[in-house]
Design a protein around this motif. Structure first.
Motif, PDB file in Angstrom:
ATOM      1  N   ALA A   1       6.077  13.728 -63.021  1.00 27.51           N
ATOM      2  CA  ALA A   1       7.109  14.624 -62.496  1.00 27.51           C
ATOM      3  C   ALA A   1       8.442  14.409 -63.208  1.00 27.51           C
ATOM      4  CB  ALA A   1       7.270  14.416 -60.998  1.00 27.51           C
ATOM      5  N   MET A   2       8.785  13.157 -63.482  1.00 26.72           N
ATOM      6  CA  MET A   2      10.042  12.868 -64.168  1.00 26.72           C
ATOM      7  C   MET A   2       9.984  13.294 -65.625  1.00 26.72           C
ATOM      8  SD  MET A   2      11.099   9.199 -62.383  1.00 26.72           S
ATOM      9  CE  MET A   2       9.421   8.601 -62.108  1.00 26.72           C
ATOM     10  N   ARG A   3       8.844  13.122 -66.259  1.00 23.10           N
ATOM     11  CA  ARG A   3       8.690  13.521 -67.660  1.00 23.10           C
ATOM     12  C   ARG A   3       8.771  15.028 -67.829  1.00 23.10           C
ATOM     13  NH1 ARG A   3       3.905  11.537 -71.185  1.00 23.10           N
ATOM     14  NH2 ARG A   3       5.281  12.434 -72.751  1.00 23.10           N
ATOM     15  N   ASP A   4       8.359  15.762 -66.795  1.00 23.45           N
ATOM     16  CA  ASP A   4       8.377  17.226 -66.876  1.00 23.45           C
ATOM     17  C   ASP A   4       9.768  17.781 -67.135  1.00 23.45           C
ATOM     18  OD1 ASP A   4       5.684  17.573 -66.587  1.00 23.45           O
ATOM     19  OD2 ASP A   4       5.732  18.102 -64.462  1.00 23.45           O
ATOM     20  N   TYR A   5      10.791  17.034 -66.775  1.00 33.25           N
ATOM     21  CA  TYR A   5      12.152  17.500 -67.045  1.00 33.25           C
ATOM     22  C   TYR A   5      12.489  17.428 -68.539  1.00 33.25           C
ATOM     23  CZ  TYR A   5      13.879  18.200 -62.271  1.00 33.25           C
ATOM     24  OH  TYR A   5      14.116  18.679 -61.005  1.00 33.25           O
ATOM     25  N   GLY A   6      11.776  16.579 -69.266  1.00 29.23           N
ATOM     26  CA  GLY A   6      11.903  16.571 -70.716  1.00 29.23           C
ATOM     27  C   GLY A   6      13.176  15.942 -71.262  1.00 29.23           C
ATOM     28  N   ILE A   7      13.837  15.101 -70.465  1.00 27.79           N
ATOM     29  CA  ILE A   7      15.062  14.473 -70.952  1.00 27.79           C
ATOM     30  C   ILE A   7      15.083  13.002 -70.552  1.00 27.79           C
ATOM     31  CG2 ILE A   7      16.370  16.622 -70.767  1.00 27.79           C
ATOM     32  CD1 ILE A   7      17.811  15.389 -68.361  1.00 27.79           C
ATOM     33  N   SER A   8      16.007  12.281 -71.196  1.00 30.37           N
ATOM     34  CA  SER A   8      16.296  10.907 -70.817  1.00 30.37           C
ATOM     35  C   SER A   8      17.563  10.937 -69.966  1.00 30.37           C
ATOM     36  CB  SER A   8      16.512  10.049 -72.062  1.00 30.37           C
ATOM     37  OG  SER A   8      16.884   8.744 -71.726  1.00 30.37           O
ATOM     38  N   PHE A   9      17.490  10.419 -68.750  1.00 26.82           N
ATOM     39  CA  PHE A   9      18.607  10.512 -67.816  1.00 26.82           C
ATOM     40  C   PHE A   9      19.614   9.392 -68.048  1.00 26.82           C
ATOM     41  CE2 PHE A   9      14.836  12.262 -65.715  1.00 26.82           C
ATOM     42  CZ  PHE A   9      15.277  13.550 -65.437  1.00 26.82           C
ATOM     43  N   ASP A  10      20.881   9.688 -67.852  1.00 25.56           N
ATOM     44  CA  ASP A  10      21.911   8.658 -67.946  1.00 25.56           C
ATOM     45  C   ASP A  10      21.851   7.723 -66.741  1.00 25.56           C
ATOM     46  OD1 ASP A  10      23.606   9.420 -70.387  1.00 25.56           O
ATOM     47  OD2 ASP A  10      23.475  11.310 -69.285  1.00 25.56           O
ATOM     48  N   ILE A  11      21.668   8.305 -65.555  1.00 24.94           N
ATOM     49  CA  ILE A  11      21.613   7.537 -64.314  1.00 24.94           C
ATOM     50  C   ILE A  11      20.439   8.036 -63.483  1.00 24.94           C
ATOM     51  CG2 ILE A  11      22.843   6.919 -62.179  1.00 24.94           C
ATOM     52  CD1 ILE A  11      25.466   7.645 -63.687  1.00 24.94           C
ATOM     53  N   ILE A  12      19.725   7.109 -62.851  1.00 23.08           N
ATOM     54  CA  ILE A  12      18.693   7.473 -61.884  1.00 23.08           C
ATOM     55  C   ILE A  12      19.045   6.784 -60.564  1.00 23.08           C
ATOM     56  CG2 ILE A  12      16.254   7.312 -61.229  1.00 23.08           C
ATOM     57  CD1 ILE A  12      15.546   7.405 -64.192  1.00 23.08           C
TER      58      ILE A  12
ATOM     59  N   LYS B   1      23.505  20.288 -72.550  1.00 18.82           N
ATOM     60  CA  LYS B   1      23.530  19.122 -73.435  1.00 18.82           C
ATOM     61  C   LYS B   1      24.898  18.445 -73.464  1.00 18.82           C
ATOM     62  CE  LYS B   1      19.803  20.753 -76.443  1.00 18.82           C
ATOM     63  NZ  LYS B   1      19.416  21.123 -77.826  1.00 18.82           N
ATOM     64  N   ASN B   2      25.932  19.145 -72.987  1.00 22.64           N
ATOM     65  CA  ASN B   2      27.273  18.572 -73.012  1.00 22.64           C
ATOM     66  C   ASN B   2      27.580  17.727 -71.778  1.00 22.64           C
ATOM     67  OD1 ASN B   2      27.956  19.866 -75.470  1.00 22.64           O
ATOM     68  ND2 ASN B   2      28.328  21.775 -74.353  1.00 22.64           N
ATOM     69  N   LYS B   3      26.691  17.749 -70.803  1.00 24.78           N
ATOM     70  CA  LYS B   3      26.904  16.992 -69.575  1.00 24.78           C
ATOM     71  C   LYS B   3      25.993  15.773 -69.523  1.00 24.78           C
ATOM     72  CE  LYS B   3      28.493  20.412 -66.188  1.00 24.78           C
ATOM     73  NZ  LYS B   3      28.197  20.980 -64.842  1.00 24.78           N
ATOM     74  N   LYS B   4      26.488  14.713 -68.907  1.00 25.88           N
ATOM     75  CA  LYS B   4      25.616  13.587 -68.616  1.00 25.88           C
ATOM     76  C   LYS B   4      24.728  13.948 -67.430  1.00 25.88           C
ATOM     77  CE  LYS B   4      28.279   9.786 -70.560  1.00 25.88           C
ATOM     78  NZ  LYS B   4      28.811   8.413 -70.324  1.00 25.88           N
ATOM     79  N   SER B   5      23.585  13.298 -67.348  1.00 31.09           N
ATOM     80  CA  SER B   5      22.585  13.697 -66.364  1.00 31.09           C
ATOM     81  C   SER B   5      22.316  12.595 -65.348  1.00 31.09           C
ATOM     82  CB  SER B   5      21.273  14.068 -67.067  1.00 31.09           C
ATOM     83  OG  SER B   5      20.791  12.962 -67.810  1.00 31.09           O
ATOM     84  N   VAL B   6      22.054  13.019 -64.116  1.00 32.92           N
ATOM     85  CA  VAL B   6      21.663  12.108 -63.047  1.00 32.92           C
ATOM     86  C   VAL B   6      20.402  12.658 -62.395  1.00 32.92           C
ATOM     87  CG1 VAL B   6      22.277  11.101 -60.816  1.00 32.92           C
ATOM     88  CG2 VAL B   6      24.031  11.375 -62.570  1.00 32.92           C
ATOM     89  N   LEU B   7      19.393  11.811 -62.271  1.00 33.42           N
ATOM     90  CA  LEU B   7      18.204  12.151 -61.508  1.00 33.42           C
ATOM     91  C   LEU B   7      18.303  11.475 -60.150  1.00 33.42           C
ATOM     92  CD1 LEU B   7      15.255  13.232 -61.145  1.00 33.42           C
ATOM     93  CD2 LEU B   7      14.485  11.047 -62.119  1.00 33.42           C
TER      94      LEU B   7
END
Length: 308
Positions: free
Chosen positions: A62-73, A3-9
């Motif tokens: 498939a993207m929803r399965d990760y269960g998060i909102s991504f910062d960057i895709i 949770k402390n990191k920003k996310s990229v898909l």
């Protein structure tokens, strides 16, 4: 998930551009989520720069399965071959257009704050005279690949305008670098490495391309991701044209081979004669001090000659 990191898909994260994007943004401190085809053992994740992997088509589910909102895709999934699009236009459409629509709908419905980076291609513009290509030039694609990329671009523009999505489209010219196992440079190293007196190539040799190193592509992605633009479409090139003959001859020089280079003078309709990026627009947004071709090409030839 941290949770402390920003996310990229990264979709298509096992491909050349996708895997480099995953590794680049992971090195910047992002948590990387990947979607693509094929199983990956946990020990293989690091090889592709991934923290998480899903073996799946690019779909909303498939993207929803990760269960998060991504910062960057970074949407690298889809067809990457003009030849494939000519042989299988239906499959190419499904990969490129349908996959892009799934990403856009996912962002609209479940991750509206995501910044989308979409690698496109000047193939959307088709033939052009021997001068730098402006992003605004409206041409006619020469292949199903170009048509499908054009549709995907228009979908991105539509979703940005209608639903407020933040989208950056980068029309990538001739991307190269260590790890690329297809296209002209890979084929040329293979042909010129053989103990033959002659190496045959398609076309006239006078065709020009704008080669951009994969490291510079990643720099463009990184810089655009830092900006808060609603919609931007830029060329991802260097503005420097190099003929196919010059390129192949330089590879021969690096390999120290005495091979006669022959072009068959057959024109491939799906491959435009001239490709060179106009750099005006992208230069107004980021510093474009990109790597010259020769050192990058030497690095590539050294690697590819040991791989074939």
């Amino acid at each position: 998930m941290n949770k402390n990191k920003k996310s990229v898909l990264v979709t298509g994260s096992k491909g050349f551009i996708g895997s480099n994007a995953a590794k680049h943004f992971r090195n910047l401190g992002f948590e990387i989520f990947g979607i693509g085809h094929g199983d990956l053992a946990n020990v293989e994740l690091v090889k592709f720069g991934l923290d998480h992997w899903k073996n799946a088509n690019v779909t909303i589910e498939a993207m929803r399965d990760y269960g998060i909102s991504f910062d960057i895709i970074i949407h690298c999934g889809g067809s990457g071959s003009v030849g494939f699009s000519v042989e299988n236009p239906y499959g190419d459409f499904k990969k490129t257009v349908d996959g892009t629509l799934e990403v856009l709908e996912f962002i609209r419905l479940y991750s509206p704050e995501s910044k989308l980076i979409y690698p496109s291609s000047p193939a959307v513009q088709g033939e052009h005279c021997d001068s730098p290509i402006l992003e605004s030039y409206v041409g006619k694609p020469c292949s199903p690949y170009g048509y499908h990329k054009k549709i995907a671009e228009e979908l991105c523009r539509s979703y940005s305008e209608k639903y407020g999505l933040k989208v950056s489209i980068v029309r990538l010219f001739s991307v190269y670098g260590v790890g690329l196992r297809k296209q002209l440079l890979w084929d040329a190293v293979g042909k010129l490495s053989k103990e033959n007196s002659e190496a045959d190539f398609w076309g006239t040799g006078q065709e020009t391309r704008d080669f951009i190193h994969i490291d510079d592509v990643m720099y463009i992605f990184e810089q655009l991701a830092k900006q808060n633009l609603d919609f931007v479409l830029v060329n991802g090139g260097t503005g420097i044209k190099t003929s196919i003959r010059q390129t192949v001859e330089k590879i021969r020089e690096y390999l120290k081979k005495e091979v006669n280079i022959v072009f068959n003078n057959e024109i491939v309709p799906s491959n435009p004669m001239y490709y060179c990026a106009s750099m005006g627009h992208i230069s107004s947004l980021i510093d474009c001090n990109f790597k010259p071709l020769e050192p990058g090409l030497l690095e590539y030839v050294t690697w590819a000659s040991n791989e074939q």
